[in-house]
Design an enzyme around this catalytic site. Sequence first.
Site, PDB file in Angstrom:
ATOM      1  N   LYS A 140       0.740  -7.808  12.700  1.00 28.95           N
ATOM      2  CA  LYS A 140      -0.273  -6.839  12.256  1.00 28.95           C
ATOM      3  C   LYS A 140      -1.526  -7.101  13.092  1.00 28.95           C
ATOM      4  O   LYS A 140      -2.091  -8.194  13.051  1.00 28.95           O
ATOM      5  CB  LYS A 140      -0.563  -7.007  10.764  1.00 28.95           C
ATOM      6  CG  LYS A 140      -1.496  -5.924  10.235  1.00 28.95           C
ATOM      7  CD  LYS A 140      -1.688  -6.004   8.732  1.00 28.95           C
ATOM      8  CE  LYS A 140      -2.581  -4.849   8.252  1.00 28.95           C
ATOM      9  NZ  LYS A 140      -2.854  -4.890   6.829  1.00 28.95           N
ATOM     10  N   GLU A 185      -1.390 -29.927  28.459  1.00 30.33           N
ATOM     11  CA  GLU A 185      -2.527 -30.839  28.300  1.00 30.33           C
ATOM     12  C   GLU A 185      -2.184 -31.963  27.322  1.00 30.33           C
ATOM     13  O   GLU A 185      -2.786 -33.020  27.350  1.00 30.33           O
ATOM     14  CB  GLU A 185      -3.757 -30.073  27.803  1.00 30.33           C
ATOM     15  CG  GLU A 185      -4.467 -29.309  28.909  1.00 30.33           C
ATOM     16  CD  GLU A 185      -5.748 -28.668  28.409  1.00 30.33           C
ATOM     17  OE1 GLU A 185      -6.724 -29.382  28.187  1.00 30.33           O
ATOM     18  OE2 GLU A 185      -5.746 -27.435  28.229  1.00 30.33           O
ATOM     19  N   TYR A 201      -8.189   1.063  -4.263  1.00 31.53           N
ATOM     20  CA  TYR A 201      -6.809   1.348  -4.670  1.00 31.53           C
ATOM     21  C   TYR A 201      -6.095   0.054  -5.034  1.00 31.53           C
ATOM     22  O   TYR A 201      -6.515  -1.039  -4.663  1.00 31.53           O
ATOM     23  CB  TYR A 201      -6.065   2.091  -3.545  1.00 31.53           C
ATOM     24  CG  TYR A 201      -5.602   1.204  -2.422  1.00 31.53           C
ATOM     25  CD1 TYR A 201      -6.436   0.892  -1.359  1.00 31.53           C
ATOM     26  CD2 TYR A 201      -4.321   0.649  -2.430  1.00 31.53           C
ATOM     27  CE1 TYR A 201      -6.013   0.066  -0.331  1.00 31.53           C
ATOM     28  CE2 TYR A 201      -3.891  -0.175  -1.404  1.00 31.53           C
ATOM     29  CZ  TYR A 201      -4.744  -0.459  -0.359  1.00 31.53           C
ATOM     30  OH  TYR A 201      -4.318  -1.274   0.642  1.00 31.53           O
ATOM     31  N   THR A 228       0.824  -1.209   0.000  1.00 31.00           N
ATOM     32  CA  THR A 228       0.000   0.000   0.000  1.00 31.00           C
ATOM     33  C   THR A 228       0.859   1.260   0.000  1.00 31.00           C
ATOM     34  O   THR A 228       0.452   2.291  -0.516  1.00 31.00           O
ATOM     35  CB  THR A 228      -0.936  -0.025   1.231  1.00 31.00           C
ATOM     36  OG1 THR A 228      -1.816  -1.133   1.071  1.00 31.00           O
ATOM     37  CG2 THR A 228      -1.765   1.237   1.347  1.00 31.00           C
ATOM     38  N   THR A 245       1.701  -4.386   4.270  1.00 30.79           N
ATOM     39  CA  THR A 245       1.621  -4.671   5.707  1.00 30.79           C
ATOM     40  C   THR A 245       1.070  -6.069   6.011  1.00 30.79           C
ATOM     41  O   THR A 245       1.297  -6.593   7.089  1.00 30.79           O
ATOM     42  CB  THR A 245       0.731  -3.628   6.414  1.00 30.79           C
ATOM     43  OG1 THR A 245      -0.549  -3.601   5.773  1.00 30.79           O
ATOM     44  CG2 THR A 245       1.365  -2.262   6.364  1.00 30.79           C
ATOM     45  N   ASP A 246       0.336  -6.659   5.048  1.00 30.38           N
ATOM     46  CA  ASP A 246      -0.366  -7.914   5.346  1.00 30.38           C
ATOM     47  C   ASP A 246       0.572  -9.039   5.788  1.00 30.38           C
ATOM     48  O   ASP A 246       0.258  -9.797   6.702  1.00 30.38           O
ATOM     49  CB  ASP A 246      -1.169  -8.386   4.116  1.00 30.38           C
ATOM     50  CG  ASP A 246      -2.379  -7.498   3.841  1.00 30.38           C
ATOM     51  OD1 ASP A 246      -2.677  -6.620   4.674  1.00 30.38           O
ATOM     52  OD2 ASP A 246      -3.024  -7.681   2.799  1.00 30.38           O
TER      53      ASP A 246
HETATM   54  N1  ASP Z   1      -2.764  -5.573   1.029  1.00 29.61           N
HETATM   55  C1  ASP Z   1      -1.749  -4.576   1.248  1.00 29.61           C
HETATM   56  C2  ASP Z   1      -0.404  -5.269   1.252  1.00 29.61           C
HETATM   57  O1  ASP Z   1      -0.115  -6.002   2.145  1.00 29.61           O
HETATM   58  C3  ASP Z   1      -2.004  -3.870   2.525  1.00 29.61           C
HETATM   59  C4  ASP Z   1      -0.954  -2.886   2.963  1.00 29.61           C
HETATM   60  O2  ASP Z   1       0.140  -2.777   2.448  1.00 29.61           O
HETATM   61  O3  ASP Z   1      -1.246  -2.165   3.929  1.00 29.61           O
HETATM   62  O4  ASP Z   1       0.344  -5.087   0.322  1.00 29.61           O
END
Ligand code: ASP
Length: 348
Positions: free
Chosen positions: A184, A305, A45, A32, A111-112
């Site tokens: 995340k 367990e 986007y 992103t 970020t994923d």
């Molecule tokens: N889907 C995007 C990615 O991981 C989300 C992001 O970058 O925030 O590339």
Amino acid sequence: MKKIVFIFTLLILAVHLQAQLPRVIILATGGTIAGAGASSDRAGYTAGKIPIDQLVGSIPTVKKIANITGEQVASVGSQDMTTDIWKKLAVRANEIFQKNEADAIVITHGTDTQEETGYFLDLVIASDRPVVLTGSMRPATAISADGPKNLYDAITVAIDPKSKGRGVLISFNEGIFDAREVMKLSTTKVNAFGSPNSGPVGQVYDGKVEYYSTSIREVNVNTPFSVKADTKLPRVDIVYMYADAPPDQIDMLIAKKVDGIVIAGVGNGNFNKAYMDAVKRAVAAGIVVCRASRAPSGRVVLHDEINDDELGTIVSDDLTPQKARILLMLGLMKTKDKKTLQQYFFKY
Ligand code: ASP
């Protein structure tokens, strides 16, 4: 004449000062932070559209603190991150440090799956020079895009001498996180990352870097793991446990002859009787099964367990299932011995 000499001297001085600045190579992978859309919100986007030189161009003052070079390694949303891109990043990062091409590396990344790439690189980059990942939650075309600030901060973290020897870090929304610990935690918030077990290791604020703690599990130059461009990583899959889950996915993986299975168990890495029987079948088939937990914090304890010696399983300690998978993949390249693999989980 005097004026010309003066201007010439100033020019030489400026070039000299620029040459003295720390050298940072940015390895861009998309995400992103490089995302663009037609509207000023996040709607519709596409990640990974904007090239790295344009991203660096959005923070012109960075030239005052570092000599930046950008390299486009990939242009993907990180949901499409692959082990091939991981290998490319690892090979290039090790080459950069071995050939002394840069003092630090920044990686821009979606970020994923950023935490997975971060941990993988943490285990396979044999250097104590800083490697810092960052990204953004809002695309570059959105109001209050967080990418430029996160990128500037990541460079600030990367060039700080205190960042040396800390392994791979993630710099995000003014927090600095150990790649091994970070997760995340929010789907859309700008403050998306956290380390549920340990908290952030530091913060970057007003161009200053402060650390609160050290990581006790850094491998740096002593890492036993390495990958090359043509390394074939073992196949390790993750199976999620939930109430009344049927064992079909485990049986499918046995039929596929995978090398390892990580169970994202409930609580302390627990699973139901149907899973228990299927895990026995997997172990009997020579597959290494690691018990992890779908709970975001705490550790999975041996022989609680479930008696792991009897069942033939190992535990993830405090690694999330997605990170346990990475350590098991790298570990299986070295050994199939469960005692040694278990020790990796307690050490790395
Ligand atoms: N889907 C995007 C990615 O991981 C989300 C992001 O970058 O925030 O590339």
